[in-house]
Design an enzyme around this catalytic site. Structure first.
Site, PDB file in Angstrom:
ATOM      1  N   HIS A  82      12.367   0.809   4.442  1.00  0.00           N
ATOM      2  CA  HIS A  82      11.028   0.282   4.199  1.00  0.00           C
ATOM      3  C   HIS A  82      10.840  -0.971   5.035  1.00  0.00           C
ATOM      4  CE1 HIS A  82       7.355  -0.671   2.007  1.00  0.00           C
ATOM      5  NE2 HIS A  82       7.752  -1.931   2.071  1.00  0.00           N
ATOM      6  N   ASP A 161       1.191   1.006  -9.977  1.00  0.00           N
ATOM      7  CA  ASP A 161       1.188   0.088  -8.834  1.00  0.00           C
ATOM      8  C   ASP A 161      -0.144   0.144  -8.104  1.00  0.00           C
ATOM      9  OD1 ASP A 161       2.402  -1.674  -6.766  1.00  0.00           O
ATOM     10  OD2 ASP A 161       2.079   0.087  -5.519  1.00  0.00           O
ATOM     11  N   ARG A 168      -4.717  -7.070  -7.725  1.00  0.00           N
ATOM     12  CA  ARG A 168      -4.129  -8.239  -7.046  1.00  0.00           C
ATOM     13  C   ARG A 168      -4.924  -8.603  -5.805  1.00  0.00           C
ATOM     14  NH1 ARG A 168       1.445  -6.150  -5.672  1.00  0.00           N
ATOM     15  NH2 ARG A 168       1.709  -8.139  -4.617  1.00  0.00           N
ATOM     16  N   SER A 183       6.336  -4.131  -6.612  1.00  0.00           N
ATOM     17  CA  SER A 183       5.455  -3.132  -6.012  1.00  0.00           C
ATOM     18  C   SER A 183       6.214  -2.286  -4.974  1.00  0.00           C
ATOM     19  CB  SER A 183       4.267  -3.864  -5.368  1.00  0.00           C
ATOM     20  OG  SER A 183       3.516  -3.007  -4.567  1.00  0.00           O
ATOM     21  N   LYS A 187       8.105   1.902  -5.610  1.00  0.00           N
ATOM     22  CA  LYS A 187       7.853   3.090  -4.768  1.00  0.00           C
ATOM     23  C   LYS A 187       9.151   3.612  -4.150  1.00  0.00           C
ATOM     24  CE  LYS A 187       4.460   0.627  -3.238  1.00  0.00           C
ATOM     25  NZ  LYS A 187       3.305  -0.086  -2.741  1.00  0.00           N
TER      26      LYS A 187
HETATM   27  N1  URA Z   1       3.447  -3.807   0.128  1.00  0.00           N
HETATM   28  C1  URA Z   1       3.461  -3.236  -1.091  1.00  0.00           C
HETATM   29  O1  URA Z   1       3.715  -2.041  -1.223  1.00  0.00           O
HETATM   30  N2  URA Z   1       3.197  -3.986  -2.157  1.00  0.00           N
HETATM   31  C2  URA Z   1       2.932  -5.311  -2.073  1.00  0.00           C
HETATM   32  O2  URA Z   1       2.711  -5.945  -3.083  1.00  0.00           O
HETATM   33  C3  URA Z   1       2.908  -5.904  -0.805  1.00  0.00           C
HETATM   34  C4  URA Z   1       3.187  -5.112   0.286  1.00  0.00           C
END
Ligand code: URA
Length: 424
Positions: A82, A161, A168, A183, A187
């Site tokens: 990621h 999320d 947010r 967050s 994932k």
């Molecule tokens: N990328 C994400 O998936 N979540 C965040 O909060 C910030 C960047």
């Protein structure tokens, strides 16, 4: 339990329990908790922070709020990466094929670009015929036959999320380290891989501007992932300047293919290789990665991925960028390249139509910039420092912005390594 009391506890900086956090996330997912209550709780978290336990409970609850990918049939061979988002960052197209060439299973669920950072799905779809909308059955069949797949989320992954991220975004609570960590990691946990490497970018073109915050975020994500039983490590990498010389959707695929065909003297390869080494985490990892490139095995795996997802068999023998028009950008003075501003370069690509400012904007896949110089290079007046690929004639003027992003000075600058830190 009442959500009012959960908000009140957090406002008074009391640690929330696993049950309180699960109650909140269940209520977000089934719609029984109002957005204004979640927004208040998010603000209390952004101000007072979270302990590691709270961050883990939040991550775990969000990961379980929707579908999860079951990769258990592959044992410990599953890997994922990621990136927190950068400019000219096409490391996925190198790391995933290299890992697959070395016998790992790479089930990558990616996203689209928004704002100045590019998205892996947009880049892949810039290639003729390639689709990233794979059904769950097709995604799994491709993993079984080829060992690698890159697709958009199948089913409903981490719905909590999605809802909280949208809140947010409009309540000035995106920039909270525990909320970002939960967050991202929710994932990654839902995507099922056992081994995960995180590339946390820092600098002008990144979410995290300074190294200290990037390190804090990386360390927290690593701790949360390990608490969930995954092998997680992270790199902190420089994003003051674009990672590769190619910026723009189809151009970035060309940059990655150049590496897969053997170009290893570049920052893009340096970061991709460091990510692969973290995933392999064994003696001889570096030689194994170099070998997968030199033998052509990684290139073969990338071709297999593209063909499985709809490209023609000769996809890597043809140009991938098919822009109608290009213009050369010439330096207006002599000196050394002191810096290339990643954010300014990204803004030009966005203005050319290569990115989106709203979720549903259509993008132009073949616009972008190819840089001919790197930080530290000597340039003469009138040297061609970049090529800008565009589609609309009124955009020719943006070539001036490309030049403005390349800082020329009399002094030769120090060359910085792109990998600034490793958390293992
Ligand atoms: N990328 C994400 O998936 N979540 C965040 O909060 C910030 C960047």
């Amino acid at each position: 339990m009442r959500i009012y009391d959960v908000i009140d506890d957090k406002r008074r900086n009391r640690e929330l329990s696993k049950e309180q956090i699960a109650f909140w996330i269940n209520g977000v997912t089934d719609g029984s908790i109002a957005d204004y209550q979640s927004a208040a709780l998010l603000m209390a978290i952004a101000i007072n922070g979270m302990t590691d336990d709270e961050t883990f409970y939040l991550t775990d609850a969000m990961a379980k709020s929707g579908d999860t990918v079951d990769l258990s049939r592959f044992g410990d061979r599953t890997v994922d990466k990621h990136s927190t988002g950068g400019v000219g960052d096409s490391t996925s197209f190198i790391v995933i094929p290299v890992m697959a060439a070395l016998g790992k299973i790479c089930a990558k669920m990616s996203g689209r670009g928004l704002g100045h950072t590019g998205g892996t799905l947009d880049k892949l779809e810039a290639i003729d015929g390639v689709s990233t909308s794979l059904s769950e059955e097709r995604f799994n069949a491709q993993l079984d036959s080829a060992g690698l797949a890159i697709a958009g989320q199948t089913g409903q992954v981490c719905p909590a999320d999605k809802i909280l991220y949208a809140l947010r975004d409009v309540t000035a609570t995106v920039e909270s380290i525990p909320l970002i960590a939960a967050s991202v990691m929710s994932k990654k946990l839902a995507a099922g891989a056992k081994n995960i490497v995180l590339d946390v970018k820092c600098g002008k073109g990144a979410f995290m501007r300074d190294k200290e915050s990037a390190k804090k975020l990386a360390e927290l994500m690593v701790r949360v992932g390990r608490k969930a039983g995954r092998n997680v490590s992270a790199l902190i990498t420089d994003m003051d300047e674009p990672l590769s010389d190619y910026i723009g959707n189809s151009l970035e695929v060309e940059g990655a293919v150049e590496v897969l065909k053997g170009r290893t003297d570049c920052r893009l390869y340096e970061v991709a290789k460091a990510l692969c080494i973290r995933l392999l985490d064994c003696e001889g990892a570096e030689q194994a990665v170099d070998g997968a490139i030199a033998s052509g095995a990684a290139l073969g795996k990338f071709r297999q991925l593209l063909v499985s997802q709809g490209a023609s068999a000769d996809v890597l023998e043809k140009p991938i960028c098919r822009s109608a028009c290009k213009i050369e950008v010439f330096s207006d003075k002599a000196g050394y390249v002191a810096g290339i501003d990643a954010m300014k370069i990204a803004r030009v690509v966005l203005d050319l139509g290569g990115g989106r400012t709203k979720k549903d904007d259509k993008i132009l896949p073949h616009v972008g910039i190819k840089l001919n110089v790197r930080r530290g290079d000597k340039v003469n007046e009138d040297d061609c420092v970049a090529i800008m690929y565009f589609e609309k004639y009124e955009d020719v003027a943006l070539a001036r912005e490309v030049l403005a992003a390349i800082e020329i000075s009399d002094e030769k600058p120090q060359i910085r390594k792109p990998v600034l830190g490793i958390i293992k």
